[in-house]
Design a protein around this motif. Structure first.
Motif, PDB file in Angstrom:
ATOM      1  N   ASN A  61      42.851  -8.682  20.050  1.00 22.06           N
ATOM      2  CA  ASN A  61      42.787 -10.142  19.937  1.00 22.06           C
ATOM      3  C   ASN A  61      41.731 -10.756  20.853  1.00 22.06           C
ATOM      4  OD1 ASN A  61      45.171 -10.606  18.132  1.00 22.06           O
ATOM      5  ND2 ASN A  61      46.098  -9.384  19.758  1.00 22.06           N
ATOM      6  N   PRO A  62      41.231 -11.944  20.500  1.00 18.66           N
ATOM      7  CA  PRO A  62      40.210 -12.603  21.317  1.00 18.66           C
ATOM      8  C   PRO A  62      40.764 -13.305  22.549  1.00 18.66           C
ATOM      9  CG  PRO A  62      40.677 -13.922  19.373  1.00 18.66           C
ATOM     10  CD  PRO A  62      41.471 -12.646  19.241  1.00 18.66           C
ATOM     11  N   ILE A  63      42.089 -13.214  22.777  1.00 17.78           N
ATOM     12  CA  ILE A  63      42.693 -13.785  23.983  1.00 17.78           C
ATOM     13  C   ILE A  63      43.463 -12.696  24.715  1.00 17.78           C
ATOM     14  CG2 ILE A  63      42.909 -16.124  23.011  1.00 17.78           C
ATOM     15  CD1 ILE A  63      45.940 -15.471  22.648  1.00 17.78           C
ATOM     16  N   ILE A  92      46.933  -7.613  29.171  1.00 18.34           N
ATOM     17  CA  ILE A  92      46.001  -6.804  28.382  1.00 18.34           C
ATOM     18  C   ILE A  92      44.786  -7.687  28.128  1.00 18.34           C
ATOM     19  CG2 ILE A  92      45.706  -5.332  26.367  1.00 18.34           C
ATOM     20  CD1 ILE A  92      48.784  -5.642  25.931  1.00 18.34           C
ATOM     21  N   PRO A  93      43.606  -7.287  28.597  1.00 18.87           N
ATOM     22  CA  PRO A  93      42.434  -8.145  28.433  1.00 18.87           C
ATOM     23  C   PRO A  93      42.103  -8.407  26.961  1.00 18.87           C
ATOM     24  CG  PRO A  93      41.879  -6.140  29.662  1.00 18.87           C
ATOM     25  CD  PRO A  93      43.308  -6.033  29.243  1.00 18.87           C
ATOM     26  N   ALA A  94      41.463  -9.526  26.706  1.00 18.54           N
ATOM     27  CA  ALA A  94      41.013  -9.854  25.358  1.00 18.54           C
ATOM     28  C   ALA A  94      40.087  -8.750  24.861  1.00 18.54           C
ATOM     29  CB  ALA A  94      40.284 -11.196  25.362  1.00 18.54           C
ATOM     30  N   ARG A  95      40.363  -8.260  23.649  1.00 22.27           N
ATOM     31  CA  ARG A  95      39.591  -7.173  23.034  1.00 22.27           C
ATOM     32  C   ARG A  95      39.355  -6.029  24.027  1.00 22.27           C
ATOM     33  NH1 ARG A  95      37.602 -11.619  20.126  1.00 22.27           N
ATOM     34  NH2 ARG A  95      37.555 -11.260  17.906  1.00 22.27           N
ATOM     35  N   GLY A  96      40.401  -5.723  24.795  1.00 20.37           N
ATOM     36  CA  GLY A  96      40.265  -4.698  25.818  1.00 20.37           C
ATOM     37  C   GLY A  96      41.458  -3.768  25.877  1.00 20.37           C
TER      38      GLY A  96
END
Length: 164
Positions: A61-63, A92-96
């Motif tokens: 996700n982008p957030i 959990i970091p965005a797109r990470g």
């Protein structure tokens, strides 16, 4: 007249809140992916065994997703190995990606002699595992994100990692 408008407005707001409270993470975003990365034997004796289960989690996700709790169940070779609900805070970091660990105390001798045999044989061969559970997302009106995964893992002394 104004009184009726306020009542109608209040009913619309209540209805909107009820509809949005039924939303799931699937409705608003993609589910994070969780996998069992490794198992570490922390303590072994005849009365109890302590394992540390290490998990990797990816957020498409982008957030960023703030996590407040984890529910999990791990099966080894078709038998329940460990399960529980833990309160833990991480993001959990965005797109990470990130990782987290859970300590599991087991009593293999009293709970399942077959499981003790599987744990012993896992020192020599890959053991299939199945993972299921949910991540409690610390965002308003978002239900826990369900996850499932499977693979194989070999246990040993020290850090025990899942083969590629």
């Amino acid at each position: 007249m104004a009184h009726k408008i306020l009542i109608k407005l209040a009913l619309v707001i209540i209805a909107a809140l009820q509809i949005s409270s039924c939303a799931t993470l699937e409705d608003i975003a993609a589910l994070p992916e969780v996998s069992l990365q490794s198992v570490q034997v922390k303590d072994l004796d005849f009365k109890s065994q302590t394992f540390v289960l290490h998990f990797d989690v990816s957020n498409p996700n982008p957030i960023a997703l703030p996590i407040k709790s984890v529910s999990y169940a791990v099966e080894l070779d078709g038998l329940r190995f460990a399960s529980g609900d833990v309160v833990c805070a991480f993001s959990i970091p965005a797109r990470g990606d990130t990782s987290f660990a859970i300590t599991a105390d087991l009593d293999l001798l009293n709970t399942a002699p077959q499981l003790l045999t599987i744990v012993r044989s896992a020192m020599r061969r890959d053991i299939p595992y199945e993972l299921s559970g949910s991540l409690g997302i610390d965002l308003p009106l978002v239900r826990p994100a369900q996850f499932t995964a499977d693979g194989s893992i070999r246990l040993g002394s020290g850090n025990l990692t899942a083969p590629e």
